[in-house]
Design a protein around this motif. Structure first.
Motif, PDB file in Angstrom:
ATOM      1  N   LEU A 158       0.621  -0.999  -0.284  1.00  0.00           N
ATOM      2  CA  LEU A 158      -0.118  -0.086  -0.257  1.00  0.00           C
ATOM      3  C   LEU A 158       0.903   0.782   0.380  1.00  0.00           C
ATOM      4  CD1 LEU A 158      -2.970   1.013   0.213  1.00  0.00           C
ATOM      5  CD2 LEU A 158      -2.605   1.150   2.713  1.00  0.00           C
ATOM      6  N   ALA A 159       1.728   1.222   1.009  1.00  0.00           N
ATOM      7  CA  ALA A 159       2.487   2.400   1.198  1.00  0.00           C
ATOM      8  C   ALA A 159       4.171   3.024   0.649  1.00  0.00           C
ATOM      9  CB  ALA A 159       2.070   3.112   3.052  1.00  0.00           C
ATOM     10  N   GLN A 160       4.216   1.559   0.074  1.00  0.00           N
ATOM     11  CA  GLN A 160       5.337   1.365  -0.510  1.00  0.00           C
ATOM     12  C   GLN A 160       5.558   1.874  -1.881  1.00  0.00           C
ATOM     13  OE1 GLN A 160       7.838  -0.095   1.435  1.00  0.00           O
ATOM     14  NE2 GLN A 160       6.269  -0.934   2.938  1.00  0.00           N
ATOM     15  N   PRO A 161       6.916   2.219  -1.923  1.00  0.00           N
ATOM     16  CA  PRO A 161       7.305   3.140  -3.168  1.00  0.00           C
ATOM     17  C   PRO A 161       7.324   2.071  -4.491  1.00  0.00           C
ATOM     18  CG  PRO A 161      10.127   1.882  -2.377  1.00  0.00           C
ATOM     19  CD  PRO A 161       8.038   2.180  -1.130  1.00  0.00           C
ATOM     20  N   GLU A 162       6.436   3.183  -5.744  1.00  0.00           N
ATOM     21  CA  GLU A 162       6.180   2.422  -6.919  1.00  0.00           C
ATOM     22  C   GLU A 162       7.533   1.518  -7.795  1.00  0.00           C
ATOM     23  OE1 GLU A 162       2.681   4.012  -8.706  1.00  0.00           O
ATOM     24  OE2 GLU A 162       4.009   5.945  -7.905  1.00  0.00           O
ATOM     25  N   GLU A 163       9.126   1.762  -7.733  1.00  0.00           N
ATOM     26  CA  GLU A 163       9.905   2.147  -8.077  1.00  0.00           C
ATOM     27  C   GLU A 163      10.265  -0.033  -7.511  1.00  0.00           C
ATOM     28  OE1 GLU A 163      14.876   2.209  -7.630  1.00  0.00           O
ATOM     29  OE2 GLU A 163      13.896   3.923  -6.562  1.00  0.00           O
ATOM     30  N   PHE A 164       9.569   0.219  -6.117  1.00  0.00           N
ATOM     31  CA  PHE A 164      10.106  -2.056  -6.328  1.00  0.00           C
ATOM     32  C   PHE A 164       8.458  -2.589  -5.787  1.00  0.00           C
ATOM     33  CE2 PHE A 164      13.778   1.049  -4.689  1.00  0.00           C
ATOM     34  CZ  PHE A 164      14.915   0.432  -5.304  1.00  0.00           C
ATOM     35  N   GLY A 165       7.710  -1.372  -6.771  1.00  0.00           N
ATOM     36  CA  GLY A 165       6.674  -2.684  -7.166  1.00  0.00           C
ATOM     37  C   GLY A 165       5.368  -2.300  -6.183  1.00  0.00           C
ATOM     38  N   GLY A 166       5.635  -1.706  -4.904  1.00  0.00           N
ATOM     39  CA  GLY A 166       4.887  -0.243  -3.845  1.00  0.00           C
ATOM     40  C   GLY A 166       3.508   0.347  -5.285  1.00  0.00           C
ATOM     41  N   GLN A 167       2.522   1.080  -3.869  1.00  0.00           N
ATOM     42  CA  GLN A 167       1.349   1.509  -4.643  1.00  0.00           C
ATOM     43  C   GLN A 167       1.570   2.953  -4.790  1.00  0.00           C
ATOM     44  OE1 GLN A 167      -2.771  -0.020  -3.783  1.00  0.00           O
ATOM     45  NE2 GLN A 167      -1.974  -1.734  -3.325  1.00  0.00           N
ATOM     46  N   GLY A 168       2.589   2.983  -3.753  1.00  0.00           N
ATOM     47  CA  GLY A 168       2.985   4.757  -3.373  1.00  0.00           C
ATOM     48  C   GLY A 168       1.767   4.989  -2.633  1.00  0.00           C
ATOM     49  N   MET A 169       1.805   4.832  -2.233  1.00  0.00           N
ATOM     50  CA  MET A 169       0.097   5.804  -1.066  1.00  0.00           C
ATOM     51  C   MET A 169       0.806   6.461  -0.158  1.00  0.00           C
ATOM     52  SD  MET A 169      -2.725   5.334  -3.393  1.00  0.00           S
ATOM     53  CE  MET A 169      -4.474   5.749  -1.754  1.00  0.00           C
ATOM     54  N   PRO A 170       0.035   7.850   0.310  1.00  0.00           N
ATOM     55  CA  PRO A 170       0.706   7.825   1.500  1.00  0.00           C
ATOM     56  C   PRO A 170       1.054   7.016   2.274  1.00  0.00           C
ATOM     57  CG  PRO A 170      -1.140   9.085   0.205  1.00  0.00           C
ATOM     58  CD  PRO A 170      -0.977   8.042  -0.636  1.00  0.00           C
ATOM     59  N   HIS A 171       1.359   7.315   3.582  1.00  0.00           N
ATOM     60  CA  HIS A 171       2.158   7.193   4.566  1.00  0.00           C
ATOM     61  C   HIS A 171       1.036   6.498   6.030  1.00  0.00           C
ATOM     62  CE1 HIS A 171       6.586   6.375   3.064  1.00  0.00           C
ATOM     63  NE2 HIS A 171       6.422   5.395   4.347  1.00  0.00           N
ATOM     64  N   VAL A 172       0.618   7.599   5.928  1.00  0.00           N
ATOM     65  CA  VAL A 172      -0.713   7.588   7.359  1.00  0.00           C
ATOM     66  C   VAL A 172      -2.017   7.083   6.608  1.00  0.00           C
ATOM     67  CG1 VAL A 172      -2.072   9.646   5.161  1.00  0.00           C
ATOM     68  CG2 VAL A 172      -2.297   9.068   7.531  1.00  0.00           C
ATOM     69  N   LEU A 173      -2.185   6.522   5.263  1.00  0.00           N
ATOM     70  CA  LEU A 173      -2.889   5.157   4.614  1.00  0.00           C
ATOM     71  C   LEU A 173      -2.726   4.408   5.475  1.00  0.00           C
ATOM     72  CD1 LEU A 173      -4.520   6.409   1.661  1.00  0.00           C
ATOM     73  CD2 LEU A 173      -5.505   6.698   3.659  1.00  0.00           C
ATOM     74  N   GLY A 174      -1.503   3.823   5.307  1.00  0.00           N
ATOM     75  CA  GLY A 174      -0.304   2.790   5.980  1.00  0.00           C
ATOM     76  C   GLY A 174      -1.206   2.851   7.566  1.00  0.00           C
ATOM     77  N   PHE A 175      -0.574   2.902   8.009  1.00  0.00           N
ATOM     78  CA  PHE A 175      -1.400   3.303   9.370  1.00  0.00           C
ATOM     79  C   PHE A 175      -2.059   3.083   9.968  1.00  0.00           C
ATOM     80  CE2 PHE A 175       2.542   6.429  11.536  1.00  0.00           C
ATOM     81  CZ  PHE A 175       3.588   5.891  10.892  1.00  0.00           C
ATOM     82  N   VAL A 176      -3.415   3.348   8.788  1.00  0.00           N
ATOM     83  CA  VAL A 176      -5.048   3.066   8.957  1.00  0.00           C
ATOM     84  C   VAL A 176      -4.729   1.574   9.213  1.00  0.00           C
ATOM     85  CG1 VAL A 176      -7.104   3.006   7.512  1.00  0.00           C
ATOM     86  CG2 VAL A 176      -6.050   5.372   8.494  1.00  0.00           C
ATOM     87  N   LEU A 177      -4.000   1.466   7.736  1.00  0.00           N
ATOM     88  CA  LEU A 177      -4.363  -0.257   7.770  1.00  0.00           C
ATOM     89  C   LEU A 177      -3.559  -1.009   9.325  1.00  0.00           C
ATOM     90  CD1 LEU A 177      -3.719  -2.678   6.451  1.00  0.00           C
ATOM     91  CD2 LEU A 177      -2.250  -2.241   5.330  1.00  0.00           C
ATOM     92  N   GLU A 178      -2.407  -0.771   9.506  1.00  0.00           N
ATOM     93  CA  GLU A 178      -1.187  -1.377  11.007  1.00  0.00           C
ATOM     94  C   GLU A 178      -2.646  -0.659  12.214  1.00  0.00           C
ATOM     95  OE1 GLU A 178       2.466   0.134  12.196  1.00  0.00           O
ATOM     96  OE2 GLU A 178       2.667   0.886  10.070  1.00  0.00           O
ATOM     97  N   GLU A 179      -3.049  -0.222  12.083  1.00  0.00           N
ATOM     98  CA  GLU A 179      -4.079  -0.047  12.964  1.00  0.00           C
ATOM     99  C   GLU A 179      -4.845  -1.095  13.080  1.00  0.00           C
ATOM    100  OE1 GLU A 179      -7.715   2.236  15.673  1.00  0.00           O
ATOM    101  OE2 GLU A 179      -6.913   3.662  14.026  1.00  0.00           O
ATOM    102  N   TYR A 180      -5.862  -1.523  12.191  1.00  0.00           N
ATOM    103  CA  TYR A 180      -6.765  -2.481  11.950  1.00  0.00           C
ATOM    104  C   TYR A 180      -6.225  -3.742  12.072  1.00  0.00           C
ATOM    105  CZ  TYR A 180      -9.608   1.100  10.097  1.00  0.00           C
ATOM    106  OH  TYR A 180     -10.794   2.219   9.826  1.00  0.00           O
ATOM    107  N   ILE A 181      -5.057  -4.244  11.523  1.00  0.00           N
ATOM    108  CA  ILE A 181      -4.392  -5.536  11.484  1.00  0.00           C
ATOM    109  C   ILE A 181      -4.283  -5.801  12.988  1.00  0.00           C
ATOM    110  CG2 ILE A 181      -2.048  -6.805  10.779  1.00  0.00           C
ATOM    111  CD1 ILE A 181      -2.221  -5.609   8.053  1.00  0.00           C
TER     112      ILE A 181
END
Length: 601
Positions: free
Chosen positions: A94-117
């Motif tokens: 989700l929030a990983q760099p596109e250069e290496f296969g990530g979606q490049g989305m903001p880290h703040v959305l990654g934090f949303v996912l971390e909480e839920y998991i």
């Protein structure tokens, strides 16, 4: 059986209205995070966590991980299938760099996912969570060859990652590590030693595990200045990217722990394992701190997540369980007893939990936005300001967030009375799982000293002064608004207590460093109280603005303002009490000799 539902409505309020993520659309990566996309991420990740991960939480705790005779580890039933679904859905990218296969989305959305998991299944979340930390270190310090070899499959979660710091004889004092790295003719190093407490150190979820290991090269200084960082794959990777021979690292045992049973916390034995240096020789600790800082924010989120899931279950129980009558007279005369929800002491615990979880969620998501701004803000000055503020907040989020998260989890267990102590209700697991968050990635005492001994005086106190200025300006603006004035005045008093405590340190810590050590924990809690208070002021301001217009969700926004008032009334006064404790210094704390603590024969 305990249940979990992701708090998606509250998250959307924070992302779309309080943080106003759409307003950052001119920055790289944010252009993709339109409200529609953000809402989809929030809703779909919440659904995945509630439907796939949460049902495995209690069974995973009861079953635990199994070490097999060959040193391999089997995770609990259903974990492999859930991890496959997690990987195939691309959640780890989700929030990983596109250069290496990530979606490049903001880290703040990654934090949303971390909480839920983590709310749904904290032990499961540690497998991809440690991987994210390892990815961060390789992105920052790895060579281009290392990035190309490891990052794509780590980001896709085909491979996972770990961090290897602790050894049997040393934890926080990493200068004492004994793991050796002997240089080899081919440019690699032979890694030999034993590491303990390695979360996700061995498992059956992925084809390979990429270990990041701290070790010392021959002749290196016998201190933290002699530590280097190495990438050591469980299975060696061939030049074409395929997997080759098994490396010389094996799981010697699984730690028997109080909680997070479904995560394989391993003793790892390195016997001449092949590894490659990451970054510069003897600069490994700085590289590892990149990973640790990312992990510390993640652990702070774990404090929130266990409080949240425990709170949800306590509310459901309090509404259903009948015992006694309301003090003001029967709430439901036709029933034999009233729900325990009517009792002020039960309501106190539930309101404390609601005020903390919603405020802490706002704080962690603001921190997630700051992570993005440190890399993507338009000017160097803005990036530096965000980085300094994030550095100041990180030990507070980790330390205060997990202290309070554990306290809330135990109070939610208390709501259940005797049933909270019975395993089948699941409250015990939330308490046991929450407890580790106060300990790993640097104990909370270490976080407090990091905040007070390093972050406060850094660059002449620039970061804390910037925080005081920002908070003071927001409070001053709110005081001119009749609807916010009383709340702002209470927050102003608490901020004054923090400023006075800061000044007391400046005047007394140099004279006696123990004064700093004796008050650091209290200061960390004061700052936690104040920062969450600032979050509540922001939320109340936004809720008031929405209510001034027309809204179909009036009850939601009215509850925000009511909860903000509760926080200002019931949490903020603690800042003054903690300040007074801090100002007593270390003299009485350090007065007794060691012999006075010994148990009489």
């Amino acid at each position: 059986m305990p249940t979990y539902k992701a708090p998606t409505r509250d998250t959307r309020f924070l992302i779309n209205e309080v943080l106003d993520l759409a307003s950052y659309g001119n920055l790289p990566g944010f252009e993709m995070a339109t409200p529609d996309v953000s809402d989809a991420v929030i809703d779909e990740s919440g659904k995945f966590c509630a439907e796939v991960l949460a049902p495995l939480n209690q069974s995973g705790d009861q079953e635990g991980c199994t070490r097999n005779d060959d040193g391999s580890v089997t995770t609990p039933k259903g974990f492999k299938q859930a991890f496959d679904q997690f990987r195939e859905a691309g959640w780890g990218t989700l929030a990983q760099p596109e250069e290496f296969g990530g979606q490049g989305m903001p880290h703040v959305l990654g934090f949303v996912l971390e909480e839920y998991i983590s709310s749904a299944n904290q032990a499961f979340g540690m497998y991809p969570g440690l991987t994210h930390g390892a990815i961060s270190a390789l992105i920052a310090k790895g060579s281009q060859e290392q990035k190309e070899k490891y990052l794509p499959k780590m980001i896709s979660n085909e491979w996972t990652g770990t961090m290897n710091l602790t050894e049997p004889h040393c934890g926080t004092d990493l200068g004492m590590i004994r793991t050796k790295a002997e240089p080899q003719a081919d440019g690699s190093y032979a890694i030999t030693g034993t590491k303990i407490f390695i979360s996700a150190g061995e498992h059956d979820l992925a084809d390979n595990i990429i270990h990041l290991v701290l070790a010392k090269t021959p002749g290196a200084p016998d201190s933290t200045k002699g530590i280097s960082l190495f990438v050591v794959p469980k299975v060696l990777v061939n030049d074409d990217g395929s997997l080759g021979e098994r490396n010389g690292v094996v799981c010697g045992s699984i730690e028997h722990k109080m909680g997070i049973h479904a995560n394989s916390t391993c003793v790892l034995n390195y016997d001449g394992a092949k590894g490659w240096m990451v970054g510069e020789e003897n600069k490994g600790l700085a590289a590892m701190f990149i990973m640790m800082n990312a992990a510390r924010l993640g652990v702070g989120i774990q404090g929130l997540s266990q409080a949240e899931v425990a709170y949800q279950n306590a509310v459901a129980y309090a509404l259903d369980r009948r015992q006694g009558r309301a003090l003001t007279g029967p709430a439901e005369p036709e029933a034999q007893a009233d729900p325990i929800f009517v009792h002020p002491d039960v309501r106190r615990m539930l309101m404390d939990a609601k005020a903390f979880t919603e405020g802490m969620r706002a704080l962690t998501l603001w921190a997630g936005l700051l992570v993005d701004l440190t890399h993507k803000a338009q000017t160097e000055e803005e990036r530096e300001e965000a980085d300094a503020l994030l550095g100041l907040l990180t030990p507070v989020i980790k330390g205060y967030g997990t202290d309070k998260g554990y306290e809330i989890a135990t109070n939610m267990q208390q709501v259940f009375g005797g049933h909270g102590y019975i395993e089948e209700w699941g409250m015990s697991q939330f308490v046991r799982d929450a407890r580790i968050a106060q300990i790993y990635e640097g104990t909370n005492g270490v976080q407090a000293m990091d905040l007070c001994g390093r972050k406060l005086p850094s660059k002449g106190g620039a970061a804390i002064q910037a925080f005081f200025k920002m908070a003071g300006e927001e409070i001053a603006a709110a005081k001119s608004d009749e609807g916010l004035k009383e709340m702002a005045e209470k927050l102003e008093k608490a901020l004054g207590d923090q400023q006075a405590a800061t000044m007391w340190f400046m005047q007394n810590a140099m004279r006696n460093p123990n004064h700093l050590g004796a008050g650091a924990h209290h200061y960390m809690h004061i700052m936690g109280i104040v920062t969450i208070g600032l979050m509540w002021l922001r939320m109340a301001k936004k809720a008031q603005e929405v209510l001034a217009g027309s809204t179909e969700d009036k009850a939601f926004y009215e509850a925000k303002i009511a909860t903000a008032r509760y926080y200002m009334d019931r949490y903020l006064p603690d800042a003054g009490a903690l300040r007074r404790k801090l100002e007593t210094g270390a003299d009485s704390m350090m007065a007794l000799g060691e012999e006075a603590f010994a148990t009489a024969a």
